[in-house]
Design a protein around this motif. Structure first.
Motif, short mmCIF file in Angstrom:
data_model
loop_
_atom_site.label_atom_id
_atom_site.label_comp_id
_atom_site.label_asym_id
_atom_site.label_seq_id
_atom_site.Cartn_x
_atom_site.Cartn_y
_atom_site.Cartn_z
N PRO A 49 0.81 -1.30 0.17
CA PRO A 49 0.09 0.05 0.10
C PRO A 49 0.82 1.27 -0.01
O PRO A 49 0.56 2.23 -0.58
CB PRO A 49 -0.88 -0.10 1.38
N ASP A 50 1.96 1.31 0.72
CA ASP A 50 2.56 2.62 0.76
C ASP A 50 3.24 2.97 -0.55
O ASP A 50 3.40 4.11 -0.91
CB ASP A 50 3.59 2.50 1.69
N ARG A 51 3.97 1.81 -1.05
CA ARG A 51 4.51 2.13 -2.54
C ARG A 51 3.30 2.46 -3.69
O ARG A 51 3.56 3.58 -4.34
CB ARG A 51 5.18 0.89 -2.76
N ALA A 52 2.35 1.82 -3.77
CA ALA A 52 1.28 2.23 -4.51
C ALA A 52 0.86 3.55 -4.27
O ALA A 52 0.35 4.01 -5.34
CB ALA A 52 0.34 0.94 -4.57
N ALA A 53 0.40 3.93 -2.91
CA ALA A 53 -0.22 5.01 -2.67
C ALA A 53 0.82 6.29 -3.02
O ALA A 53 0.32 7.32 -3.43
CB ALA A 53 -0.41 5.24 -1.28
N MET B 241 -5.54 4.25 -0.29
CA MET B 241 -5.23 4.67 1.25
C MET B 241 -5.60 3.62 2.23
O MET B 241 -5.51 3.93 3.39
CB MET B 241 -5.72 6.15 1.64
N VAL B 242 -6.22 2.73 1.88
CA VAL B 242 -6.78 1.80 2.74
C VAL B 242 -5.90 1.07 3.50
O VAL B 242 -5.93 0.84 4.84
CB VAL B 242 -7.87 0.68 1.90
N GLY B 243 -4.66 0.56 3.12
CA GLY B 243 -3.68 -0.15 3.77
C GLY B 243 -2.46 0.89 4.63
O GLY B 243 -1.72 0.42 5.16
N LEU B 244 -2.75 2.13 4.27
CA LEU B 244 -1.84 3.23 5.03
C LEU B 244 -1.93 3.27 6.47
O LEU B 244 -2.91 3.74 6.98
CB LEU B 244 -1.86 4.60 4.25
N GLU B 245 -0.83 2.80 7.46
CA GLU B 245 -1.11 2.54 8.87
C GLU B 245 -0.16 3.78 9.77
O GLU B 245 -0.30 3.73 10.88
CB GLU B 245 -0.72 1.22 9.15
N TYR C 37 9.92 2.09 3.18
CA TYR C 37 9.22 3.40 3.19
C TYR C 37 7.58 3.40 3.26
O TYR C 37 6.84 2.90 2.99
CB TYR C 37 9.59 3.93 1.77
N LYS C 38 7.50 3.94 4.63
CA LYS C 38 6.17 4.13 4.95
C LYS C 38 5.69 5.53 5.00
O LYS C 38 6.18 6.70 5.47
CB LYS C 38 6.07 3.55 6.60
N ILE C 39 4.56 5.95 4.43
CA ILE C 39 4.06 7.29 4.38
C ILE C 39 3.62 7.84 5.69
O ILE C 39 2.70 7.46 6.37
CB ILE C 39 2.95 7.37 3.33
N GLN C 40 4.25 9.04 6.03
CA GLN C 40 3.74 9.48 7.24
C GLN C 40 3.12 10.91 7.12
O GLN C 40 2.10 11.36 8.00
CB GLN C 40 5.09 9.89 8.10
N ALA C 41 3.40 11.75 6.11
CA ALA C 41 2.36 12.98 5.88
C ALA C 41 2.39 12.81 4.25
O ALA C 41 2.81 12.49 3.61
CB ALA C 41 3.36 14.00 6.35
#
Length: 200
Positions: free
Chosen positions: A47-51, A105-109, A85-89
């Protein structure tokens, strides 16, 4: 990138567009293509890469956990490591993100902050849908909504579902009419919320 290959094929197959009404229809069609969710890609890279790919494709910026710099160039996306790489902002200023892309955005934690500024496709249903995502209900701490002309009271009231939200800034939202009532509802649902209203 593979995604742009798909987009190129779709561009080549474009039929006649009513240009007499200016290029609005073309851009709306193109923005819809940019927002379309590729569920196979989502499964393959996480999810983070795709988002990240979706957000940058639409003109937004992302910042990853443990990083200070914002990433805004699609071509400088880091390697496709799923875990690193995890999206924080997210800063979606002037971006074309829209409802059909929100499944990204469903899997962004780890998303703690979102800025929606001059997002012409953000409407009430987008905010309502975002506020129902359990992952964002848990992680989101700060939200800014600025100059999004299609947002009304109905979209703002849905924000009460972000149960950990600490800061909310609402500015230049002509569709929002009853700010006193909204402030009361939000403060009742989220007692520790720092609410900043700059509505005309």
């Amino acid at each position: 990138m593979m995604m742009f290959g798909k987009i190129s094929r779709q561009l080549c197959s474009l039929k006649k567009i009513p240009w007499s009404c200016d290029s609005r229809y073309f851009w709306e069609w193109l923005n819809t293509v940019f927002n379309k969710v590729d569920y196979e890609r989502l499964r393959d890279v996480g999810p983070d890469r795709a988002a990240s790919e979706w957000l940058l494709r639409c003109g937004a910026k992302v910042r990853y956990c443990g990083h200070q710099k914002w990433l805004h160039d699609y071509n400088t996306l880091p390697g496709s490591s799923i875990d690193r790489y995890k999206i924080q902002a997210i800063d979606a200023t002037d971006s074309c993100i829209m409802d059909i892309g929100l499944d990204h955005m469903v899997g962004l934690e780890h998303v703690e902050k979102i800025t929606l500024c001059k997002c012409h496709y953000i409407e009430d249903n987008c905010l309502q849908r975002l506020s129902q995502l359990e992952n964002l209900q848990k992680s989101l701490l700060e939200l800014e909504i600025i100059a999004c002309g299609n947002v009304t009271d109905n979209g703002i009231i849905a924000l009460r579902h972000f149960r950990n939200l600490k800061y909310l800034f609402l500015c230049d939202l002509p569709g929002v009419k009853d700010k006193e009532y909204l402030a009361q509802v939000l403060k009742t649902a989220l007692p520790s919320l720092d609410l900043k209203l700059n509505l005309k």
